[in-house]
Write an enzyme that holds these catalytic residues in place. Structure first.
Site, mmCIF file in Angstrom:
data_model
loop_
_atom_site.group_PDB
_atom_site.id
_atom_site.type_symbol
_atom_site.label_atom_id
_atom_site.label_comp_id
_atom_site.label_asym_id
_atom_site.label_seq_id
_atom_site.Cartn_x
_atom_site.Cartn_y
_atom_site.Cartn_z
ATOM 1 N N ASP A 15 2.119 -3.278 1.618
ATOM 2 C CA ASP A 15 2.038 -2.067 0.795
ATOM 3 C C ASP A 15 1.248 -0.949 1.480
ATOM 4 O OD1 ASP A 15 3.268 -3.700 -1.180
ATOM 5 O OD2 ASP A 15 1.309 -4.375 -1.870
ATOM 6 N N GLU A 187 9.176 0.621 -7.814
ATOM 7 C CA GLU A 187 7.720 0.513 -7.662
ATOM 8 C C GLU A 187 7.243 1.259 -6.421
ATOM 9 O OE1 GLU A 187 7.397 -3.727 -7.268
ATOM 10 O OE2 GLU A 187 8.027 -3.679 -5.185
#
Ligand code: 6LW
Length: 518
Positions: A15, A187
Site C-alpha cells: 500500500d 479502495e
C-alpha cells in the site's frame, strides 16, 4: 538511459503512498501487527530508498495488544502541506470492530517525531487527505457500502476536515463504487487536483489476483466523478496466474522534480508456483498524460520489470535497492517486534539484543518475545547466534513467520542429556513436527540457527559456531505465503524465546543476526 529494476523496494511493503518535498520523496507503507509501524523511506531519485524512521515509534501511541496477525496498521496516506507532513491511517482489529479506527498524525520532519494520533469520527479503511488550493482540506476513504447492490460493494466517501478543530464539517459525499459493475473493494482512493481538474485514483477487485487500478475525474471536488473509458487503466489480472507480476494496484501519484509523473504501486512476484512469499512489494511505473487522463506505463500497459528513470543516480545502480544485507545490528531500524516496540520487549547490548523470555508463545496473538525482519529476497541465508540459560520447559529459536497461525519454528530446549532442537510447522493453528536433532552441551553456549531459503525450500539447520551444521528439517514455503494462509503479509525471519506459560527470569541473548541474499 538509466535503467533500474522493479521492485524498487523488495519485501513486504504494501500500500505505498508517496509525496515530494522539494528534491526529496517520502514513501510510507502498511505494517499490520509489526512495530515500529509505518516506515518512512526517503529518496532523492525515486529508486534508492533509505529508511529514516517510523511514524509509530513510541510506546503508547496505539494499543495493538491482542490484535491478530493482519490486523493492525492498514494502508496509510502521506502528504506535505503548509510546512507539515500529514499521515492518515487506520488501525484495524479484525476480531473486534469496537477497537481502532481512522487517525491522523503530523510532523514537521518526516523522520519524526510524529504527533500522537488524532482520532477521526469515521469508519472504514484506506483514509486519504487532499489539500485543495482554496485552503480546504478533504478527507476520503473507503468502506462497505451502506446499501450494497452486490457482495463486498464499497463506497468511497468524501468529507471536509476543519483545520482548527481537526473535526469533520459539512455533509458527506459518496464519490465512487469502482469502475466495473460488481467490483469488490473499491479502495485505496487518492484525490489530486491537476491543471484545475480533480482526479480520483482507486483500486478495486481486492488486493489479490483481481486487483486493478481505475481513475475518474470531476470539475468539482465533490463530484460527480466520471470514470475513464479505459478503466481499469492498469491491472495484470488478464495475464493469468503464470505472470511474473500479479495483483497490481493500490497506487499513488507523484510529480518528479523534472516535471515527469510517476506512480508507486504494489504487486507480487510469484515463484515456485502461485505463491508470493515476499508479500506485496513496491513498484515504480512511469505515467504520461493524454487528453486529460493519466496513462500508466504508456505503450506497454503493464508494470515493467525495468524502468528508465533518467534522473536516477548512477551510484545507486547495481546496489540492492532498499534491501537488507549482511549483519543486522540492533540499532538497525529494520528490526520489528509484534504489537509493541522492540524496546518494550528487548534491550540492545552492543550489536545484539538481550530479550527476556515471554510466557506467551509465537502462537498467541499477543505481545511475545519476538524480533524479526522481512524476507526481502527469494534466496537468502539467515543465521542467528543465540544463547540462553534455559530452564526446563523453555525454548528459544528461529522462526519463519507468516502469523501466529502459520509459521515454521526451530526451537532449542535444554535437557540433562543435551540440547534438543525441534522444527515445528504450524499450519492453520495446528502444530506438526517436521524434524528433530540432538546436540551435546547446553544452550548457554552460543548456538547458530540458520535458515537457507532457496526458492520455496526453507532449510533449517543448527550448529555450534565454527562447527559442522546439521539439517533439522526442510519446510515447504508454499505453505507460508498469504495465498496459502490468507492475510495481507509476506514472510518474516525472527528470533523468539518463550517459557510456554510459566513465570520466567531467563533472557535470550541474540549475539548476531545475519541476512545474506544469495
Ligand atoms: C488495504 C487495502 C488493500 O487496506 O489491502 O491493497 C488492504 N489494498 O487498500 C490491506 O493492505
Amino acid at each position: 538511459m538509466t535503467v533500474v529494476r522493479n521492485p524498487i523496494i523488495p519485501g513486504c511493503f504494501p500500500d505505498p503512498t508517496i509525496c515530494r518535498v522539494g528534491e526529496e520523496y517520502f514513501l510510507v507503507t502498511s505494517t499490520f501487527e509489526y512495530q515500529p509501524g509505518l516506515p518512512i523511506q526517503r529518496s532523492r531519485d525515486l529508486v534508492s530508498w533509505e529508511l529514516i524512521g517510523h511514524a509509530i515509534d513510541r510506546p503508547g501511541m496505539l494499543d495493538m495488544d491482542g490484535m491478530a496477525s493482519s490486523s493492525g496498521l492498514f494502508a496509510p496516506t502521506l502528504r506535505f502541506h503548509d510546512g507539515m507532513f500529514w499521515l492518515v491511517c487506520t488501525l484495524v482489529d479484525q476480531q473486534d470492530a469496537s477497537r481502532g479506527g481512522n487517525f491522523l498524525l503530523t510532523a514537521t520532519d518526516a523522520a519524526g517525531p510524529w504527533s500522537d494520533p488524532i482520532w477521526l469520527e469515521v469508519d472504514g479503511i484506506d483514509p486519504s487527505i487532499f489539500f485543495d488550493d482554496d485552503g480546504r482540506i478533504w478527507m476520503h476513504g473507503t468502506r462497505l457500502a451502506s446499501d450494497p447492490e452486490w457482495f463486498h460493494q464499497t463506497e468511497v466517501w468524501l468529507r471536509e476536515l476543519d483545520r482548527e478543530t481537526m473535526a469533520f464539517v459539512g455533509e458527506e459525499h459518496i464519490l465512487w463504487h469502482g469502475a466495473v459493475i460488481g467490483a469488490v473493494w473499491a479502495e485505496g482512493p487518492h484525490l489530486y487536483k491537476i491543471d484545475g481538474t480533480y482526479y480520483l485514483l482507486a483500486s478495486e477487485g481486492g488486493t489479490e489476483f483481481h486487483h486493478a487500478l481505475s481513475v475518474a475525474r470531476a470539475d468539482t471536488v465533490t463530484g460527480p466523478y466520471i470514470g475513464n473509458k479505459a478503466n481499469p487503466v492498469l491491472t495484470h489480472r488478464q495475464l493469468g496466474h503464470g505472470a511474473d507480476l500479479v495483483g497490481v494496484g493500490h497506487a499513488d501519484l507523484v510529480q518528479a522534480v523534472d516535471g515527469s509523473w510517476w506512480s508507486v504501486l504494489l504487486a507480487m512476484r510469484p515463484y515456485g508456483g502461485y505463491h508470493y512469499n515476499l508479500g506485496r512489494e513496491v513498484f515504480l511505473v512511469p505515467v504520461s498524460w493524454e487528453e486529460g487522463w493519466p496513462v500508466f506505463a504508456p505503450g506497454l500497459g503493464r508494470v515493467p520489470r525495468e524502468v528508465d528513470v533518467p534522473f536516477a543516480s548512477r551510484q545507486t545502480l547495481g546496489v540492492m535497492q532498499g534491501a537488507a544485507s549482511g549483519t543486522i545490528r540492533s540499532d538497525d531500524p529494520r528490526w520489528t517486534s509484534l504489537r509493541v516496540q522492540p524496546e518494550q520487549i528487548a534491550e540492545r547490548e552492543g550489536d545484539g539484543w538481550v530479550m527476556p523470555l515471554s510466557p506467551a508463545t509465537l502462537s498467541d496473538a499477543t505481545v511475545t518475545a519476538f524480533l524479526g525482519v522481512r524476507q526481502q529476497h527469494r534466496d537468502v541465508d539467515v543465521v542467528a547466534t543465540l544463547s540462553c540459560d534455559l530452564v526446563e520447559g523453555e525454548e528459544i529459536g528461529l522462526v519463519v513467520r507468516q502469523s501466529e497461525l502459520d509459521h515454521v519454528r526451530m526451537s532449542m530446549s535444554s535437557s540433562p542429556t543435551g540440547i534438543r532442537i525441534v522444527a515445528t510447522h504450524r499450519q492453520a493453528g495446528v502444530d506438526a513436527r517436521l524434524g528433530e536433532i540432538w546436540l551435546d552441551g547446553v544452550v548457554s553456549d552460543a548456538l547458530e540457527l540458520s535458515v537457507r531459503a532457496r526458492e520455496q525450500d526453507y532449510e533449517l539447520s543448527a550448529a555450534r559456531p565454527g562447527d559442522e551444521s546439521y539439517v533439522v528439517a526442510v519446510a515447504d514455503g508454499r505453505t507460508l505465503d498469504s495465498v496459502a494462509t490468507g492475510g495481507f503479509l509476506g514472510v518474516w525471519f525472527g528470533v523468539f524465546g518463550t517459557s510456554n506459560g510459566a513465570p520466567t527470569q531467563s533472557r535470550l541473548r541474540v549475539q548476531s543476526f545475519d541476512y545474506t541474499p544469495r
